[in-house]
Design a protein around this motif. Sequence first.
Motif, PDB file in Angstrom:
ATOM      1  N   SER A  63     -74.116  23.369 -22.541  1.00 19.84           N
ATOM      2  CA  SER A  63     -72.813  24.003 -22.321  1.00 19.84           C
ATOM      3  C   SER A  63     -71.928  23.152 -21.427  1.00 19.84           C
ATOM      4  CB  SER A  63     -73.009  25.391 -21.694  1.00 19.84           C
ATOM      5  OG  SER A  63     -73.772  26.233 -22.533  1.00 19.84           O
ATOM      6  N   LEU A  64     -72.522  22.463 -20.447  1.00 19.15           N
ATOM      7  CA  LEU A  64     -71.758  21.656 -19.507  1.00 19.15           C
ATOM      8  C   LEU A  64     -71.204  20.382 -20.140  1.00 19.15           C
ATOM      9  CD1 LEU A  64     -73.956  21.995 -16.309  1.00 19.15           C
ATOM     10  CD2 LEU A  64     -71.582  22.749 -16.547  1.00 19.15           C
ATOM     11  N   ILE A  65     -71.751  19.956 -21.271  1.00 19.19           N
ATOM     12  CA  ILE A  65     -71.253  18.740 -21.922  1.00 19.19           C
ATOM     13  C   ILE A  65     -69.794  18.907 -22.335  1.00 19.19           C
ATOM     14  CG2 ILE A  65     -71.483  17.263 -23.962  1.00 19.19           C
ATOM     15  CD1 ILE A  65     -74.477  17.753 -23.870  1.00 19.19           C
ATOM     16  N   ASP A  66     -69.454  20.062 -22.884  1.00 19.26           N
ATOM     17  CA  ASP A  66     -68.081  20.357 -23.311  1.00 19.26           C
ATOM     18  C   ASP A  66     -67.909  21.877 -23.323  1.00 19.26           C
ATOM     19  OD1 ASP A  66     -65.540  20.392 -24.287  1.00 19.26           O
ATOM     20  OD2 ASP A  66     -65.991  19.409 -26.188  1.00 19.26           O
ATOM     21  N   PRO A  67     -67.698  22.497 -22.154  1.00 15.96           N
ATOM     22  CA  PRO A  67     -67.683  23.967 -22.058  1.00 15.96           C
ATOM     23  C   PRO A  67     -66.755  24.682 -23.028  1.00 15.96           C
ATOM     24  CG  PRO A  67     -67.726  22.992 -19.876  1.00 15.96           C
ATOM     25  CD  PRO A  67     -67.543  21.857 -20.843  1.00 15.96           C
ATOM     26  N   PRO A  68     -65.514  24.224 -23.250  1.00 13.39           N
ATOM     27  CA  PRO A  68     -64.638  24.969 -24.173  1.00 13.39           C
ATOM     28  C   PRO A  68     -65.190  25.061 -25.603  1.00 13.39           C
ATOM     29  CG  PRO A  68     -63.363  23.442 -22.836  1.00 13.39           C
ATOM     30  CD  PRO A  68     -64.801  23.104 -22.621  1.00 13.39           C
ATOM     31  N   ARG A  69     -65.931  24.053 -26.040  1.00 14.62           N
ATOM     32  CA  ARG A  69     -66.416  24.026 -27.419  1.00 14.62           C
ATOM     33  C   ARG A  69     -67.876  24.429 -27.556  1.00 14.62           C
ATOM     34  NH1 ARG A  69     -67.183  19.567 -29.359  1.00 14.62           N
ATOM     35  NH2 ARG A  69     -66.995  20.127 -31.550  1.00 14.62           N
ATOM     36  N   LEU A  70     -68.715  24.088 -26.577  1.00 12.98           N
ATOM     37  CA  LEU A  70     -70.154  24.249 -26.738  1.00 12.98           C
ATOM     38  C   LEU A  70     -70.745  25.465 -26.035  1.00 12.98           C
ATOM     39  CD1 LEU A  70     -71.288  20.520 -26.362  1.00 12.98           C
ATOM     40  CD2 LEU A  70     -70.696  21.789 -28.439  1.00 12.98           C
ATOM     41  N   ALA A  71     -70.014  26.033 -25.080  1.00 14.59           N
ATOM     42  CA  ALA A  71     -70.544  27.189 -24.343  1.00 14.59           C
ATOM     43  C   ALA A  71     -70.346  28.474 -25.154  1.00 14.59           C
ATOM     44  CB  ALA A  71     -69.864  27.312 -22.977  1.00 14.59           C
ATOM     45  N   ARG A  72     -70.937  28.497 -26.338  1.00 19.90           N
ATOM     46  CA  ARG A  72     -70.832  29.632 -27.250  1.00 19.90           C
ATOM     47  C   ARG A  72     -72.195  29.877 -27.887  1.00 19.90           C
ATOM     48  NH1 ARG A  72     -65.331  28.021 -30.635  1.00 19.90           N
ATOM     49  NH2 ARG A  72     -63.982  27.660 -28.819  1.00 19.90           N
ATOM     50  N   PHE A  73     -72.454  31.140 -28.213  1.00 24.51           N
ATOM     51  CA  PHE A  73     -73.741  31.472 -28.821  1.00 24.51           C
ATOM     52  C   PHE A  73     -73.894  30.808 -30.193  1.00 24.51           C
ATOM     53  CE2 PHE A  73     -73.791  34.946 -25.709  1.00 24.51           C
ATOM     54  CZ  PHE A  73     -75.096  34.843 -25.266  1.00 24.51           C
ATOM     55  N   ARG A  74     -72.791  30.650 -30.906  1.00 26.85           N
ATOM     56  CA  ARG A  74     -72.887  30.039 -32.240  1.00 26.85           C
ATOM     57  C   ARG A  74     -73.222  28.562 -32.162  1.00 26.85           C
ATOM     58  NH1 ARG A  74     -66.626  29.952 -34.437  1.00 26.85           N
ATOM     59  NH2 ARG A  74     -65.820  28.348 -33.024  1.00 26.85           N
ATOM     60  N   CYS A  75     -73.137  27.970 -30.963  1.00 23.26           N
ATOM     61  CA  CYS A  75     -73.556  26.578 -30.765  1.00 23.26           C
ATOM     62  C   CYS A  75     -74.946  26.497 -30.133  1.00 23.26           C
ATOM     63  CB  CYS A  75     -72.549  25.848 -29.872  1.00 23.26           C
ATOM     64  SG  CYS A  75     -70.901  25.662 -30.579  1.00 23.26           S
ATOM     65  N   VAL A  76     -75.189  27.332 -29.120  1.00 22.89           N
ATOM     66  CA  VAL A  76     -76.449  27.249 -28.379  1.00 22.89           C
ATOM     67  C   VAL A  76     -77.609  27.849 -29.165  1.00 22.89           C
ATOM     68  CG1 VAL A  76     -77.643  28.008 -26.282  1.00 22.89           C
ATOM     69  CG2 VAL A  76     -75.270  27.225 -26.162  1.00 22.89           C
ATOM     70  N   LEU A  77     -77.367  28.938 -29.902  1.00 23.29           N
ATOM     71  CA  LEU A  77     -78.444  29.562 -30.675  1.00 23.29           C
ATOM     72  C   LEU A  77     -79.020  28.608 -31.724  1.00 23.29           C
ATOM     73  CD1 LEU A  77     -80.163  32.017 -31.434  1.00 23.29           C
ATOM     74  CD2 LEU A  77     -78.282  32.801 -32.884  1.00 23.29           C
ATOM     75  N   PRO A  78     -78.189  27.987 -32.578  1.00 20.59           N
ATOM     76  CA  PRO A  78     -78.770  27.027 -33.542  1.00 20.59           C
ATOM     77  C   PRO A  78     -79.371  25.808 -32.854  1.00 20.59           C
ATOM     78  CG  PRO A  78     -76.374  26.999 -33.678  1.00 20.59           C
ATOM     79  CD  PRO A  78     -76.741  28.180 -32.835  1.00 20.59           C
ATOM     80  N   LEU A  79     -78.814  25.428 -31.680  1.00 24.58           N
ATOM     81  CA  LEU A  79     -79.401  24.309 -30.943  1.00 24.58           C
ATOM     82  C   LEU A  79     -80.832  24.648 -30.525  1.00 24.58           C
ATOM     83  CD1 LEU A  79     -79.115  21.565 -29.387  1.00 24.58           C
ATOM     84  CD2 LEU A  79     -78.517  22.976 -27.402  1.00 24.58           C
ATOM     85  N   GLY A  80     -81.026  25.863 -29.989  1.00 25.91           N
ATOM     86  CA  GLY A  80     -82.366  26.284 -29.589  1.00 25.91           C
ATOM     87  C   GLY A  80     -83.324  26.295 -30.763  1.00 25.91           C
ATOM     88  N   LEU A  81     -82.856  26.818 -31.895  1.00 30.64           N
ATOM     89  CA  LEU A  81     -83.687  26.837 -33.100  1.00 30.64           C
ATOM     90  C   LEU A  81     -84.002  25.422 -33.577  1.00 30.64           C
ATOM     91  CD1 LEU A  81     -82.000  29.743 -35.106  1.00 30.64           C
ATOM     92  CD2 LEU A  81     -84.316  29.729 -34.174  1.00 30.64           C
ATOM     93  N   LEU A  82     -82.994  24.547 -33.532  1.00 28.99           N
ATOM     94  CA  LEU A  82     -83.183  23.167 -33.966  1.00 28.99           C
ATOM     95  C   LEU A  82     -84.241  22.466 -33.125  1.00 28.99           C
ATOM     96  CD1 LEU A  82     -82.418  20.308 -35.088  1.00 28.99           C
ATOM     97  CD2 LEU A  82     -80.571  20.311 -33.397  1.00 28.99           C
ATOM     98  N   LEU A  83     -84.103  22.561 -31.817  1.00 25.33           N
ATOM     99  CA  LEU A  83     -85.013  21.837 -30.932  1.00 25.33           C
ATOM    100  C   LEU A  83     -86.438  22.370 -31.020  1.00 25.33           C
ATOM    101  CD1 LEU A  83     -82.742  21.382 -27.789  1.00 25.33           C
ATOM    102  CD2 LEU A  83     -83.295  19.708 -29.554  1.00 25.33           C
ATOM    103  N   THR A  84     -86.591  23.691 -31.050  1.00 23.66           N
ATOM    104  CA  THR A  84     -87.941  24.241 -31.138  1.00 23.66           C
ATOM    105  C   THR A  84     -88.553  23.961 -32.506  1.00 23.66           C
ATOM    106  OG1 THR A  84     -89.307  26.201 -30.729  1.00 23.66           O
ATOM    107  CG2 THR A  84     -87.243  26.561 -31.896  1.00 23.66           C
ATOM    108  N   ALA A  85     -87.713  23.926 -33.562  1.00 24.24           N
ATOM    109  CA  ALA A  85     -88.227  23.550 -34.884  1.00 24.24           C
ATOM    110  C   ALA A  85     -88.697  22.104 -34.882  1.00 24.24           C
ATOM    111  CB  ALA A  85     -87.151  23.757 -35.943  1.00 24.24           C
ATOM    112  N   ALA A  86     -87.957  21.233 -34.195  1.00 25.15           N
ATOM    113  CA  ALA A  86     -88.352  19.822 -34.110  1.00 25.15           C
ATOM    114  C   ALA A  86     -89.672  19.674 -33.362  1.00 25.15           C
ATOM    115  CB  ALA A  86     -87.249  19.022 -33.422  1.00 25.15           C
ATOM    116  N   ILE A  87     -89.830  20.431 -32.272  1.00 22.41           N
ATOM    117  CA  ILE A  87     -91.070  20.360 -31.488  1.00 22.41           C
ATOM    118  C   ILE A  87     -92.259  20.846 -32.301  1.00 22.41           C
ATOM    119  CG2 ILE A  87     -92.289  21.371 -29.513  1.00 22.41           C
ATOM    120  CD1 ILE A  87     -89.595  21.346 -28.029  1.00 22.41           C
TER     121      ILE A  87
END
Length: 232
Positions: free
Chosen positions: A163-187
């Motif tokens: 979220s801190l990388i670009d708060p106006p664009r990235l501090a949203r659930f529609r960005c963080v939720l798929p990010l969490g899914l992406l990273l855990t899927a990769a792991i």
Amino acid sequence: MGNNGVMQIVLIAVLLLCGYFYLYQLVAKRAANRAALPLIAVVLFLIYALIAVSLVLILSRVGSVDFIFQALLVLAACVGAFVMLYGLYRNFGRVSKGMALLFFLYLLMVAYITVFSRSERKTTEILLRFDAIQEAIRLKSLAPLQHLWLNIVMFVPIGILFSLIDPPRLARFRCVLPLGLLLTAAIETAQLLLRLGQCDVEDMAANTLGACLGLVLFRLYRRFWASRIGPG
């Protein structure tokens, strides 16, 4: 078909629906005629469904439902990583370079803890049962949930730093939720391919919840900080 197979089919359907949703969002942003969005959604769904069904049928000829699930995890991780890196590249001028570097350093640490620090080889297995939660209910104790809490805590900084990388664009659930899914899927995919762990749906849920919790904490902090320093 057992409960494990049914759960895999459900998760495959969820992965495919998530893919359609974000593809539609991408197309809708570039649509000149907003009134045509319902028609675009239907046509896009038909095309996407045809491609998805064809892909699943091809994969089913190669392997079992386990193989299809693993293949879709790998595909989702690769596509998600490309989208994330491409988005950061296009907006490189306005993102926080320091936070982006810190975010990727933390990802390397998580990758080391969850994958590369392990040496014990295990048989590839996909666990789609919430065994820890059931055990905690049966024993009336929080002890079986310890690894879930650790997975949640480990992903909280990911939600905050992203979220801190670009708060106006990235501090949203529609960005963080798929990010969490992406990273855990990769792991989980890396653990499967390297035989260094098990693909556990409980871990995936806990990791994604941790990333979303990090976003919530970031938003609460920003709201508190804004109320303290005032509008100026």
